[in-house]
Design a protein around this motif. Sequence first.
Motif, PDB file in Angstrom:
ATOM      1  N   ALA A   1      -8.280  13.990   0.676  1.00 15.06           N
ATOM      2  CA  ALA A   1      -9.127  15.077   1.170  1.00 15.06           C
ATOM      3  C   ALA A   1     -10.472  14.541   1.648  1.00 15.06           C
ATOM      4  O   ALA A   1     -10.968  14.934   2.718  1.00 15.06           O
ATOM      5  CB  ALA A   1      -9.327  16.117   0.074  1.00 15.06           C
ATOM      6  N   TYR A   2     -11.084  13.643   0.880  1.00 14.02           N
ATOM      7  CA  TYR A   2     -12.365  13.061   1.280  1.00 14.02           C
ATOM      8  C   TYR A   2     -12.224  12.266   2.567  1.00 14.02           C
ATOM      9  O   TYR A   2     -13.105  12.295   3.437  1.00 14.02           O
ATOM     10  CB  TYR A   2     -12.903  12.166   0.160  1.00 14.02           C
ATOM     11  CG  TYR A   2     -13.754  12.890  -0.860  1.00 14.02           C
ATOM     12  CD1 TYR A   2     -13.512  14.223  -1.192  1.00 14.02           C
ATOM     13  CD2 TYR A   2     -14.811  12.249  -1.508  1.00 14.02           C
ATOM     14  CE1 TYR A   2     -14.288  14.888  -2.124  1.00 14.02           C
ATOM     15  CE2 TYR A   2     -15.597  12.908  -2.435  1.00 14.02           C
ATOM     16  CZ  TYR A   2     -15.325  14.229  -2.738  1.00 14.02           C
ATOM     17  OH  TYR A   2     -16.103  14.886  -3.649  1.00 14.02           O
TER      18      TYR A   2
ATOM     19  N   ASP B   1     -12.047  14.725   5.427  1.00 14.30           N
ATOM     20  CA  ASP B   1     -13.319  15.406   5.647  1.00 14.30           C
ATOM     21  C   ASP B   1     -14.324  14.501   6.369  1.00 14.30           C
ATOM     22  O   ASP B   1     -14.973  14.915   7.336  1.00 14.30           O
ATOM     23  CB  ASP B   1     -13.910  15.872   4.316  1.00 14.30           C
ATOM     24  CG  ASP B   1     -13.100  16.983   3.665  1.00 14.30           C
ATOM     25  OD1 ASP B   1     -12.324  17.635   4.383  1.00 14.30           O
ATOM     26  OD2 ASP B   1     -13.229  17.181   2.446  1.00 14.30           O
TER      27      ASP B   1
ATOM     28  N   GLU C   1     -17.944  23.764  12.610  1.00 14.65           N
ATOM     29  CA  GLU C   1     -16.926  24.047  11.595  1.00 14.65           C
ATOM     30  C   GLU C   1     -16.756  25.548  11.378  1.00 14.65           C
ATOM     31  O   GLU C   1     -15.634  26.050  11.300  1.00 14.65           O
ATOM     32  CB  GLU C   1     -17.305  23.368  10.269  1.00 14.65           C
ATOM     33  CG  GLU C   1     -17.249  21.856  10.305  1.00 14.65           C
ATOM     34  CD  GLU C   1     -15.854  21.341  10.590  1.00 14.65           C
ATOM     35  OE1 GLU C   1     -15.059  21.205   9.633  1.00 14.65           O
ATOM     36  OE2 GLU C   1     -15.543  21.080  11.767  1.00 14.65           O
TER      37      GLU C   1
ATOM     38  N   ILE D   1     -13.672  27.699   9.630  1.00 19.11           N
ATOM     39  CA  ILE D   1     -13.781  27.110   8.292  1.00 19.11           C
ATOM     40  C   ILE D   1     -14.650  28.007   7.415  1.00 19.11           C
ATOM     41  O   ILE D   1     -15.767  28.371   7.795  1.00 19.11           O
ATOM     42  CB  ILE D   1     -14.390  25.696   8.367  1.00 19.11           C
ATOM     43  CG1 ILE D   1     -13.462  24.757   9.146  1.00 19.11           C
ATOM     44  CG2 ILE D   1     -14.662  25.146   6.983  1.00 19.11           C
ATOM     45  CD1 ILE D   1     -12.105  24.580   8.521  1.00 19.11           C
TER      46      ILE D   1
ATOM     47  N   THR E   1     -14.806  25.899   1.940  1.00 20.78           N
ATOM     48  CA  THR E   1     -14.265  24.654   2.480  1.00 20.78           C
ATOM     49  C   THR E   1     -15.374  23.798   3.068  1.00 20.78           C
ATOM     50  O   THR E   1     -15.379  22.569   2.909  1.00 20.78           O
ATOM     51  CB  THR E   1     -13.206  24.954   3.554  1.00 20.78           C
ATOM     52  OG1 THR E   1     -12.153  25.723   2.969  1.00 20.78           O
ATOM     53  CG2 THR E   1     -12.620  23.672   4.124  1.00 20.78           C
TER      54      THR E   1
ATOM     55  N   ARG F   1     -17.075  21.933   0.398  1.00 20.84           N
ATOM     56  CA  ARG F   1     -16.289  20.772  -0.035  1.00 20.84           C
ATOM     57  C   ARG F   1     -16.436  19.619   0.946  1.00 20.84           C
ATOM     58  O   ARG F   1     -16.589  18.461   0.553  1.00 20.84           O
ATOM     59  CB  ARG F   1     -14.818  21.163  -0.140  1.00 20.84           C
ATOM     60  CG  ARG F   1     -13.933  20.075  -0.768  1.00 20.84           C
ATOM     61  CD  ARG F   1     -12.507  20.198  -0.296  1.00 20.84           C
ATOM     62  NE  ARG F   1     -12.385  19.863   1.114  1.00 20.84           N
ATOM     63  CZ  ARG F   1     -11.408  20.297   1.911  1.00 20.84           C
ATOM     64  NH1 ARG F   1     -10.489  21.109   1.435  1.00 20.84           N
ATOM     65  NH2 ARG F   1     -11.360  19.926   3.177  1.00 20.84           N
ATOM     66  N   GLU F   2     -16.410  19.927   2.254  1.00 18.46           N
ATOM     67  CA  GLU F   2     -16.576  18.892   3.267  1.00 18.46           C
ATOM     68  C   GLU F   2     -17.939  18.230   3.150  1.00 18.46           C
ATOM     69  O   GLU F   2     -18.069  17.006   3.257  1.00 18.46           O
ATOM     70  CB  GLU F   2     -16.398  19.490   4.660  1.00 18.46           C
ATOM     71  CG  GLU F   2     -14.977  19.944   4.960  1.00 18.46           C
ATOM     72  CD  GLU F   2     -14.854  20.564   6.342  1.00 18.46           C
ATOM     73  OE1 GLU F   2     -15.895  20.816   6.984  1.00 18.46           O
ATOM     74  OE2 GLU F   2     -13.715  20.796   6.792  1.00 18.46           O
TER      75      GLU F   2
ATOM     76  N   ALA G   1     -18.036  15.770   0.282  1.00 20.10           N
ATOM     77  CA  ALA G   1     -17.419  14.494   0.650  1.00 20.10           C
ATOM     78  C   ALA G   1     -18.360  13.679   1.516  1.00 20.10           C
ATOM     79  O   ALA G   1     -18.507  12.455   1.342  1.00 20.10           O
ATOM     80  CB  ALA G   1     -16.105  14.749   1.381  1.00 20.10           C
TER      81      ALA G   1
END
Length: 307
Positions: free
Chosen positions: A33-34, A37, A73, A78, A82, A85-86, A89
Amino acid sequence: MSLALTPAMRDALSDWLAGLRALDGAAQATVAAYSADVTGFLSFLAGHWGEAPAPRRLAELRQTDLRAWMAHERGRGICARTLARELSALKSFWRWIAEREGFDATVVLSARNPRFQPKLPRPLTEEAAREVLTIVGLQHETRWIAARDVAVVTLLYGCGLRISEALSLRHADAPLPEVLRIRGKGGKERLVPVLPVARKAVDDYLQLCPLVFSPEDALFRGARGGPLNARLIAKVMEQTRMQLGLPATATPHALRHSFATHLLTAGGDLRAIQELLGHASLSTTQVYTGVDSARLLDVYERTHPRR
């Protein structure tokens, strides 16, 4: 997206991800996921600047660039959760690359997360949790498989384990001790008391299981002898909740939520519950106080004579 990265940036990203795995003990899903991102941000930056940036050029990033990315985004749908979270990261990568390249990371590290209303966990009621433990054992006609399913869900509810933690147990861990050492997210270890009912459920499963074990074999096995797949427990929970008329939120992970919520309702100490769950931050555990308050408010509104 990787086409927007220079060879030097690809190498830097690879080194950072390797550090997450080796030094921080990040789970594979977290690393993936990281990676997605940060690669997504760097790809946006390449288009925004007109060329793929080299690692050293990241020092030129300005708040206007960061705001443009956030607007991009949100423009593609998005949600705030989310995006937060991005950004998390991105901050992790920026902290690392800034130290390596020798520039100030303040522009990214000082960025404020978008606001969003955190979702409250959806635990089962105590009665529903007890019913689940009973009905799960009726889902399979093969006795040892039924006993296996009961043992797994009993560990989820009785010990607050994640499904991945329960399925990571080895045969050498059996018979389960009164206190079990669990390695959770990020390699963080914690000690979890094991209720007698949970130890008995595991013992019953092992007595019925016809498979041959070596000490390092997975404790919970599939019908063909391989390690048990988490999807099978999700499926048996789905069958169980349909029979009991429970909502779709009654998943294996909801049993862990139920463990925490029911302890809190019974007067459990929040800090102790944090330790039992293996949360790195108390703020993560505090969401269960919101669940408890919401439940009390619901009871109040339904039963108060002046409603």
